[in-house]
Structure formats: structure tokens, C-alpha cells
Design a protein around this motif. Structure first.
Motif, PDB file in Angstrom:
ATOM      1  N   THR A 241       0.849  -1.194   0.000  1.00  0.00           N
ATOM      2  CA  THR A 241       0.000   0.000   0.000  1.00  0.00           C
ATOM      3  C   THR A 241       0.882   1.242   0.000  1.00  0.00           C
ATOM      4  OG1 THR A 241      -1.802  -1.137   1.171  1.00  0.00           O
ATOM      5  CG2 THR A 241      -1.789   1.275   1.254  1.00  0.00           C
ATOM      6  N   GLY A 242       1.941   1.195   0.803  1.00  0.00           N
ATOM      7  CA  GLY A 242       2.906   2.292   0.797  1.00  0.00           C
ATOM      8  C   GLY A 242       3.538   2.477  -0.568  1.00  0.00           C
ATOM      9  N   GLU A 243       3.884   1.381  -1.221  1.00  0.00           N
ATOM     10  CA  GLU A 243       4.482   1.451  -2.557  1.00  0.00           C
ATOM     11  C   GLU A 243       3.510   2.069  -3.561  1.00  0.00           C
ATOM     12  OE1 GLU A 243       8.090  -0.463  -3.455  1.00  0.00           O
ATOM     13  OE2 GLU A 243       7.686   1.135  -2.021  1.00  0.00           O
ATOM     14  N   CYS A 244       2.222   1.719  -3.423  1.00  0.00           N
ATOM     15  CA  CYS A 244       1.215   2.288  -4.325  1.00  0.00           C
ATOM     16  C   CYS A 244       1.120   3.796  -4.154  1.00  0.00           C
ATOM     17  CB  CYS A 244      -0.144   1.641  -4.075  1.00  0.00           C
ATOM     18  SG  CYS A 244      -0.276  -0.066  -4.641  1.00  0.00           S
ATOM     19  N   TYR A 245       1.068   4.244  -2.908  1.00  0.00           N
ATOM     20  CA  TYR A 245       1.023   5.697  -2.670  1.00  0.00           C
ATOM     21  C   TYR A 245       2.288   6.370  -3.186  1.00  0.00           C
ATOM     22  CZ  TYR A 245      -3.201   5.525   0.233  1.00  0.00           C
ATOM     23  OH  TYR A 245      -4.502   5.387   0.688  1.00  0.00           O
ATOM     24  N   PHE A 246       3.425   5.702  -3.021  1.00  0.00           N
ATOM     25  CA  PHE A 246       4.692   6.223  -3.528  1.00  0.00           C
ATOM     26  C   PHE A 246       4.608   6.389  -5.050  1.00  0.00           C
ATOM     27  CE2 PHE A 246       9.616   5.495  -3.228  1.00  0.00           C
ATOM     28  CZ  PHE A 246       9.828   6.792  -3.697  1.00  0.00           C
ATOM     29  N   ASN A 247       4.096   5.361  -5.737  1.00  0.00           N
ATOM     30  CA  ASN A 247       3.970   5.419  -7.193  1.00  0.00           C
ATOM     31  C   ASN A 247       3.017   6.523  -7.638  1.00  0.00           C
ATOM     32  OD1 ASN A 247       5.683   3.209  -7.478  1.00  0.00           O
ATOM     33  ND2 ASN A 247       4.015   1.720  -7.482  1.00  0.00           N
ATOM     34  N   MET A 248       2.024   6.803  -6.790  1.00  0.00           N
ATOM     35  CA  MET A 248       1.047   7.854  -7.110  1.00  0.00           C
ATOM     36  C   MET A 248       1.530   9.239  -6.662  1.00  0.00           C
ATOM     37  SD  MET A 248      -2.257   5.588  -5.870  1.00  0.00           S
ATOM     38  CE  MET A 248      -3.473   6.890  -5.994  1.00  0.00           C
ATOM     39  N   GLN A 249       2.753   9.276  -6.120  1.00  0.00           N
ATOM     40  CA  GLN A 249       3.377  10.511  -5.610  1.00  0.00           C
ATOM     41  C   GLN A 249       2.589  11.141  -4.474  1.00  0.00           C
ATOM     42  OE1 GLN A 249       4.244  13.133  -8.928  1.00  0.00           O
ATOM     43  NE2 GLN A 249       5.665  11.681  -9.855  1.00  0.00           N
ATOM     44  N   TYR A 251       3.132  11.227  -1.188  1.00  0.00           N
ATOM     45  CA  TYR A 251       4.268  10.882  -0.346  1.00  0.00           C
ATOM     46  C   TYR A 251       3.931  10.770   1.144  1.00  0.00           C
ATOM     47  CZ  TYR A 251       6.869  11.947  -4.619  1.00  0.00           C
ATOM     48  OH  TYR A 251       7.336  11.951  -5.902  1.00  0.00           O
ATOM     49  N   ASP A 252       3.084  11.638   1.634  1.00  0.00           N
ATOM     50  CA  ASP A 252       2.754  11.579   3.061  1.00  0.00           C
ATOM     51  C   ASP A 252       2.027  10.278   3.411  1.00  0.00           C
ATOM     52  OD1 ASP A 252       3.911  14.027   3.489  1.00  0.00           O
ATOM     53  OD2 ASP A 252       2.022  15.150   3.400  1.00  0.00           O
ATOM     54  N   GLN A 253       1.094   9.883   2.544  1.00  0.00           N
ATOM     55  CA  GLN A 253       0.391   8.614   2.779  1.00  0.00           C
ATOM     56  C   GLN A 253       1.345   7.430   2.691  1.00  0.00           C
ATOM     57  OE1 GLN A 253      -0.619  11.145   0.832  1.00  0.00           O
ATOM     58  NE2 GLN A 253      -2.859  11.101   0.493  1.00  0.00           N
ATOM     59  N   ALA A 254       2.299   7.523   1.759  1.00  0.00           N
ATOM     60  CA  ALA A 254       3.280   6.442   1.609  1.00  0.00           C
ATOM     61  C   ALA A 254       4.100   6.285   2.880  1.00  0.00           C
ATOM     62  CB  ALA A 254       4.191   6.725   0.417  1.00  0.00           C
ATOM     63  N   ILE A 255       4.597   7.415   3.400  1.00  0.00           N
ATOM     64  CA  ILE A 255       5.399   7.370   4.626  1.00  0.00           C
ATOM     65  C   ILE A 255       4.587   6.819   5.787  1.00  0.00           C
ATOM     66  CG2 ILE A 255       6.494   8.826   6.386  1.00  0.00           C
ATOM     67  CD1 ILE A 255       7.626  10.544   4.144  1.00  0.00           C
ATOM     68  N   SER A 256       3.308   7.195   5.854  1.00  0.00           N
ATOM     69  CA  SER A 256       2.438   6.708   6.923  1.00  0.00           C
ATOM     70  C   SER A 256       2.343   5.180   6.913  1.00  0.00           C
ATOM     71  CB  SER A 256       1.043   7.320   6.771  1.00  0.00           C
ATOM     72  OG  SER A 256       0.166   6.814   7.755  1.00  0.00           O
ATOM     73  N   GLU A 257       2.217   4.600   5.728  1.00  0.00           N
ATOM     74  CA  GLU A 257       2.126   3.141   5.624  1.00  0.00           C
ATOM     75  C   GLU A 257       3.448   2.470   5.992  1.00  0.00           C
ATOM     76  OE1 GLU A 257      -0.474   1.305   5.246  1.00  0.00           O
ATOM     77  OE2 GLU A 257      -1.898   2.894   4.781  1.00  0.00           O
ATOM     78  N   PHE A 258       4.544   3.028   5.536  1.00  0.00           N
ATOM     79  CA  PHE A 258       5.849   2.441   5.842  1.00  0.00           C
ATOM     80  C   PHE A 258       6.168   2.548   7.333  1.00  0.00           C
ATOM     81  CE2 PHE A 258       6.899   3.593   1.235  1.00  0.00           C
ATOM     82  CZ  PHE A 258       6.663   2.300   0.782  1.00  0.00           C
ATOM     83  N   VAL A 259       5.788   3.676   7.954  1.00  0.00           N
ATOM     84  CA  VAL A 259       5.985   3.830   9.396  1.00  0.00           C
ATOM     85  C   VAL A 259       5.134   2.813  10.155  1.00  0.00           C
ATOM     86  CG1 VAL A 259       5.579   5.371  11.367  1.00  0.00           C
ATOM     87  CG2 VAL A 259       6.687   6.257   9.309  1.00  0.00           C
ATOM     88  N   ASN A 260       3.943   2.559   9.650  1.00  0.00           N
ATOM     89  CA  ASN A 260       3.061   1.555  10.251  1.00  0.00           C
ATOM     90  C   ASN A 260       3.760   0.204  10.324  1.00  0.00           C
ATOM     91  OD1 ASN A 260       0.985  -0.400  10.700  1.00  0.00           O
ATOM     92  ND2 ASN A 260      -0.544   1.033   9.934  1.00  0.00           N
TER      93      ASN A 260
END
Length: 313
Positions: A241-249, A251-260
Motif C-alpha cells: 500500500t505504501g508502494e502504491c502511494y509512492f507510485n502515485m506521488q 508521499y505523506d500517505q506512503a510514509i504513513s504506511e511504511f511507518v506503520n
């Protein structure tokens, strides 16, 4: 069998006794009875069936040498063509269990030609696919699974296994659209399957790799509905899910998933390490170089034994 060893029914009695032991999950005792039947009644019409059924019971690698030798010898003298097919299948299976995957694949593929109308065709296709997959020949394996999946009349257990393997091999050979379709069908058909979460993740992953990150996120979210359920698919679903947000740029949502993943899944250090590494990559994308460098250092110092640490260096 002890009191009347010369009875015309002695071989049949031993055979029935062996099956009674198999029904009780006493395979060692059943094998001993099969061996007694073969030794005491070498000309019994049950010999071929017994040798075939013994092959099913002798699952350990060491036993396969004898199984292969016995079945090969049987085929050399067997004249009844109707009895040859199951023996050939058992012989190919014995090679697979022994680890001779190239030989097993070739034997199953020859059987598919020799017995093109066999009622066991779906099983032979599946086993040919498994053999090729062991050899890392994923495209050939996928084609075998695809053919098996189209076969009618399969029992549900085999159909379930075949479809799961088809989705997996479609995914690893880049057929992401086809994999997504297969996984959707699987989820709709096998609602009680032990592989439901595998398939749910597989659907999300296929959509993600098919450049549909938004739809993939929706599928990954289904892995988190039961918050008490925490397994590898929970962790991988969060990471992807983090990777998907990363691909969609985003970034804040991506970091949130990776921190999770970093904070909540300490039993999965390799995925924690990958998540911290990805946080660093997101920060680089945000032009936050100093923060990114610190996160890469975190990977090295906290997860030095993980593969992600090599990348972080």
C-alpha cells in the motif's frame, strides 16, 4: 491370513486388511501388509494395484529409489494396457518426490500425449506444471496450469490448487491482467479456501503491477478488515500500500504506511528494514536529503543483518 495362508482368498484378505490400516492412518502397518502380499502371492492379480498403492505410501526420498525400481520392473512385464497408465503416473510421481524434476516433467508430458483422453488429465497437467515450476521454467509451468484449469470434471480440491498456481505463475511471468482475473475468480469461487488471503494479496499485487495502484490499494485494504488477524499478508499488504502511494506521488500517505510497518510488525524485521529504506527513498523524492540519509543509516544500524541494509549502504 495366518490360519489359512494357502486360501484362494488370502491375497484379497491381505489387501482389504491393508486398506483398513490405511483408513486408520496406519501407513507403516499397511505397507507391511502390502509387502507380505507381494512376497506370499507374487502371481496375484492384485500385485499391480499393490505396487501402485505402495508408491503412494512411500513418500520419503529414500523410499523412492525402491519404488522407482519396482514400478519400472512392473512396466517391463505388464501386458495389460489398461493397467499401465496409473503405474506410469506413480513412476513419474516417484521421480518428482525424489527430486528428479526434469525426469518427472518429461514423463508427465509424455503421459499427456499417450493418454490424451485420460480422466486423470487435469492431475497430470498439474503435476507437469509443478515439475516445471521446480525447474524455474515458469512460462511452461503456467501453460500446463492454464490447460488444467480449462479441464472439466475436476474435483474441487484439485481445481482450487490448480487455479491458485495459475494465478501465481501468471503473476511471475508478467501476465498481470490475466492474474488479476484468475485471482478474482478464485476469491468468488473458493470462499472457504485456506489460500483466501494469498489470493487477496495476489489480486492487489497484480493490479499494482498492472499500473492500477488506486485499485490495488482497495484490494490490499481488505486484508486489514479483521484487525486481530496479523500475518505475512497483513505486513506485505501494508508495505505494498505504501508502494502504491509512492507510485502515485502521494508521499505523506506512503510514509504513513511504511511507518506503520516499521512500528507495528516487529516479528517481521526484513519488512521493517525494507519499510525504513522506502521512507528514505520517499524523502529523497521530496528533496529532503538529510532526513533521507538518516533513515538509510537507521537501516544499517538497526537492521544490519537484513538485505535492505546492503541497499542502504
Amino acid at each position: 491370513t495366518d490360519n489359512h495362508p494357502k486360501s484362494k482368498l488370502a491375497d484379497q484378505a491381505l489387501y482389504e486388511w491393508a486398506w483398513a490400516e490405511r483408513a486408520r492412518k496406519r501407513d507403516k502397518e499397511a505397507t507391511a501388509l502390502y509387502e507380505k502380499l507381494l512376497a506370499d502371492h507374487p502371481k496375484s492379480p492384485l500385485v499391480v494395484k499393490v505396487q501402485s498403492e505402495m508408491a503412494e505410501l512411500n513418500l520419503d526420498v529414500g523410499a523412492q529409489e525402491k519404488v522407482i525400481a519396482d514400478l519400472t520392473a512392473t512396466l517391463e512385464t505388464l501386458e495389460d494396457e489398461s493397467l499401465k497408465e496409473p503405474i506410469h503416473i506413480q513412476l513419474a510421481s516417484a521421480h518428482f518426490k525424489k527430486g528428479d524434476h526434469e525426469i518427472a516433467a518429461e514423463k508427465f508430458e509424455r503421459l499427456l500425449v499417450a493418454y490424451s483422453n485420460s480422466k486423470l488429465r487435469a492431475s497430470m497437467l498439474f503435476q507437469a506444471g509443478e515439475s516445471r515450476l521446480k525447474l524455474k521454467e515458469a512460462v511452461v509451468a503456467r501453460d500446463h496450469f492454464a490447460a488444467a484449469n480449462k479441464t472439466s470434471g475436476m474435483d474441487e480440491e484439485l481445481a482450487e490448487t490448480v487455479m491458485m498456481r495459475l494465478g501465481e505463475t501468471q503473476a511471475i511471468t508478467g501476465q498481470h491482467k490475466e492474474a488479476a482475473k484468475t485471482y478474482r475468480t478464485f476469491l468468488g469461487r473458493f470462499k472457504e479456501s485456506k489460500w483466501l488471503r494469498n489470493a487477496q494479496f495476489g489480486l492487489g499485487f497484480a493490479l499494482e503491477n498492472g499500473d492500477n495502484s488506486k485499485a490495488a490499494i482497495g484490494e490490499y485494504q481488505k486484508l486489514f478488515v479483521d484487525q486481530k488477524k496479523v500475518d505475512l499478508w497483513t505486513v506485505r499488504g501494508r508495505f505494498q500500500t505504501g508502494e502504491c502511494y509512492f507510485n502515485m506521488q502521494q508521499y505523506d500517505q506512503a510514509i504513513s504506511e511504511f511507518v506503520n510497518v516499521e512500528i507495528n510488525f516487529k516479528k517481521y524485521p526484513s519488512w521493517q528494514a525494507k519499510s525504513v529504506l522506502e521512507i528514505g527513498r520517499v524523502l529523497l523524492a521530496q528533496k529532503k536529503r538529510e532526513e533521507a540519509v538518516q533513515r538509510f543509516k537507521d537501516v544499517i544500524t538497526r537492521y544490519g543483518k537484513e538485505k535492505a541494509a546492503v541497499v542502504a549502504r
